[in-house]
Design a protein around this motif. Structure first.
Motif, mmCIF file in Angstrom:
data_model
loop_
_atom_site.group_PDB
_atom_site.id
_atom_site.type_symbol
_atom_site.label_atom_id
_atom_site.label_comp_id
_atom_site.label_asym_id
_atom_site.label_seq_id
_atom_site.Cartn_x
_atom_site.Cartn_y
_atom_site.Cartn_z
ATOM 1 N N LEU A 106 -11.301 44.515 8.312
ATOM 2 C CA LEU A 106 -11.768 43.226 8.491
ATOM 3 C C LEU A 106 -10.856 42.103 8.097
ATOM 4 N N GLY A 107 -9.772 42.678 7.238
ATOM 5 C CA GLY A 107 -8.730 41.517 7.110
ATOM 6 C C GLY A 107 -7.939 41.220 8.134
ATOM 7 N N LEU A 108 -7.729 42.190 9.008
ATOM 8 C CA LEU A 108 -7.267 42.135 10.413
ATOM 9 C C LEU A 108 -7.828 41.142 11.307
ATOM 10 N N ILE A 109 -9.052 41.613 11.240
ATOM 11 C CA ILE A 109 -10.100 40.775 12.141
ATOM 12 C C ILE A 109 -9.971 39.287 11.583
ATOM 13 N N LEU A 110 -9.884 39.084 10.378
ATOM 14 C CA LEU A 110 -9.996 37.620 10.001
ATOM 15 C C LEU A 110 -8.793 37.006 10.598
ATOM 16 N N LEU A 111 -7.526 37.695 10.395
ATOM 17 C CA LEU A 111 -6.230 37.304 11.077
ATOM 18 C C LEU A 111 -6.398 36.843 12.622
ATOM 19 N N VAL A 112 -6.876 37.942 13.171
ATOM 20 C CA VAL A 112 -6.849 37.789 14.662
ATOM 21 C C VAL A 112 -7.808 36.451 15.086
ATOM 22 N N GLY A 113 -9.046 36.435 14.229
ATOM 23 C CA GLY A 113 -10.024 35.359 14.425
ATOM 24 C C GLY A 113 -9.094 33.835 14.301
ATOM 25 N N LEU A 114 -8.265 33.808 12.957
ATOM 26 C CA LEU A 114 -7.669 32.598 12.930
ATOM 27 C C LEU A 114 -6.748 32.198 13.865
ATOM 28 N N PHE A 115 -5.815 33.361 14.151
ATOM 29 C CA PHE A 115 -5.021 33.046 15.123
ATOM 30 C C PHE A 115 -5.449 32.498 16.463
ATOM 31 N N ALA A 116 -6.602 33.051 16.978
ATOM 32 C CA ALA A 116 -7.259 32.853 18.174
ATOM 33 C C ALA A 116 -7.739 31.265 18.015
ATOM 34 N N GLY A 117 -8.386 30.999 16.928
ATOM 35 C CA GLY A 117 -8.587 29.782 16.728
ATOM 36 C C GLY A 117 -7.555 28.653 16.582
ATOM 37 N N ARG A 118 -6.580 28.985 16.208
ATOM 38 C CA ARG A 118 -5.481 28.015 16.082
ATOM 39 C C ARG A 118 -4.891 27.988 17.673
ATOM 40 N N ALA A 119 -4.828 28.687 18.289
ATOM 41 C CA ALA A 119 -4.296 28.895 19.811
ATOM 42 C C ALA A 119 -5.293 27.856 20.543
ATOM 43 N N ALA A 120 -6.695 28.103 20.440
ATOM 44 C CA ALA A 120 -7.817 27.345 20.959
ATOM 45 C C ALA A 120 -7.671 25.842 20.395
ATOM 46 N N LEU A 121 -7.318 25.542 19.092
ATOM 47 C CA LEU A 121 -7.285 24.273 18.689
ATOM 48 C C LEU A 121 -6.205 23.466 19.061
ATOM 49 N N ARG A 122 -5.071 24.209 19.399
ATOM 50 C CA ARG A 122 -3.823 23.568 19.375
ATOM 51 C C ARG A 122 -3.994 22.628 20.575
ATOM 52 N N ASP A 123 -4.355 23.121 21.857
ATOM 53 C CA ASP A 123 -4.336 22.362 22.851
ATOM 54 C C ASP A 123 -5.494 21.175 22.924
ATOM 55 N N LEU A 124 -6.612 21.594 22.157
ATOM 56 C CA LEU A 124 -7.550 20.489 22.009
ATOM 57 C C LEU A 124 -7.120 19.457 21.199
ATOM 58 N N ILE A 125 -6.622 19.766 20.174
ATOM 59 C CA ILE A 125 -6.068 18.721 19.302
ATOM 60 C C ILE A 125 -4.862 17.789 19.728
ATOM 61 N N GLU A 126 -3.922 18.551 20.553
ATOM 62 C CA GLU A 126 -2.766 17.716 21.104
ATOM 63 C C GLU A 126 -3.337 16.859 22.195
ATOM 64 N N THR A 127 -4.347 17.317 23.088
ATOM 65 C CA THR A 127 -5.011 16.445 24.098
ATOM 66 C C THR A 127 -5.697 15.040 23.277
ATOM 67 N N HIS A 128 -6.258 15.265 22.092
ATOM 68 C CA HIS A 128 -7.282 14.339 21.700
ATOM 69 C C HIS A 128 -6.861 13.681 20.512
ATOM 70 N N ALA A 129 -5.702 13.962 19.861
ATOM 71 C CA ALA A 129 -5.378 13.639 18.858
ATOM 72 C C ALA A 129 -5.347 11.962 18.505
ATOM 73 N N ALA A 130 -4.858 11.276 19.418
ATOM 74 C CA ALA A 130 -4.669 9.770 19.517
ATOM 75 C C ALA A 130 -6.115 9.323 19.364
ATOM 76 N N ALA A 131 -7.091 9.900 20.165
ATOM 77 C CA ALA A 131 -8.432 9.488 20.313
ATOM 78 C C ALA A 131 -9.022 9.821 19.041
ATOM 79 N N TRP A 132 -8.832 10.842 18.460
ATOM 80 C CA TRP A 132 -9.512 11.070 17.136
ATOM 81 C C TRP A 132 -8.730 10.500 15.844
ATOM 82 N N HIS A 133 -7.536 9.763 16.190
ATOM 83 C CA HIS A 133 -6.788 9.205 15.165
ATOM 84 C C HIS A 133 -6.291 10.244 14.233
ATOM 85 N N LEU A 134 -5.722 11.480 14.644
ATOM 86 C CA LEU A 134 -5.190 12.245 13.866
ATOM 87 C C LEU A 134 -3.687 12.141 14.245
#
Length: 178
Positions: A106-134
């Motif tokens: 379960l701990g490993l599944i948590l880490l895998v989910g976190l890293f997958a979420g980070r990878a998915a969010l990275r492109d989204l945040i880099e693309t929209h950071a200025a529009a979201w004022h981040l």
């Protein structure tokens, strides 16, 4: 798909299988040494953030209050994830008085989910950071602070539980219903 995105997709499943196989065995746990990893990680991440924001070579302005809030959010979320991951580790006292720890899938599944979420969010945040004022750099650094919080709180939780087990208590790790 570019090679820099394809290679991790090919290597990741192999590493995941190796880690799962390694975690099937119990390993000795020495509570007196749980502080070492946080003592290494916290200064390194702190220096990394300082170097990217306050060094003479920094190419952008120092972080403002909103960027520090993003870093604090990363630390809190990392702490919560680390506490939960630490709860999933089974700690048992052996007849000779030593402690053995076994990481939960379960701990490993948590880490895998976190890293997958980070990878998915990275492109989204880099693309929209200025529009979201981040501040994109603050968000990227927040992932580092998240990792720091995860490591620190996992070790704190494991230390508290190890001391409880050594004192004769029982381990109260998180059970997964099968």
């Amino acid at each position: 798909m570019p090679p820099e995105k394809l290679i991790p997709l090919l290597v990741f499943p192999v590493v995941l299988i190796l880690v799962l196989l390694k975690n099937r065995r119990k390993r000795p746990l020495k509570p007196q040494f749980l502080w070492i990893m946080p003592a290494i990680v916290v200064p390194l991440i702190g220096l990394g953030i300082w170097g990217s924001t306050y060094s003479p070579r920094a190419v952008h302005a120092p972080f403002g209050p909103d960027a520090w809030a993003v870093l604090a959010l990363g630390a809190v979320l990392g702490g919560v994830a680390g506490w939960y991951r630490g709860k999933t580790v089974t700690i048992e006292k052996e007849p000779d008085g030593s402690l053995m720890a076994q990481a939960s899938p379960l701990g490993l599944i948590l880490l895998v989910g976190l890293f997958a979420g980070r990878a998915a969010l990275r492109d989204l945040i880099e693309t929209h950071a200025a529009a979201w004022h981040l501040n994109a750099l603050a968000v990227t650094d927040a992932f580092l602070v998240f990792a720091m919080g995860l490591i620190v709180m996992q070790r704190v939780e494991m230390y508290i539980r190890a001391k409880r087990v050594l004192a004769g208590g029982t381990d109260s790790h998180v059970e997964v219903a099968a």
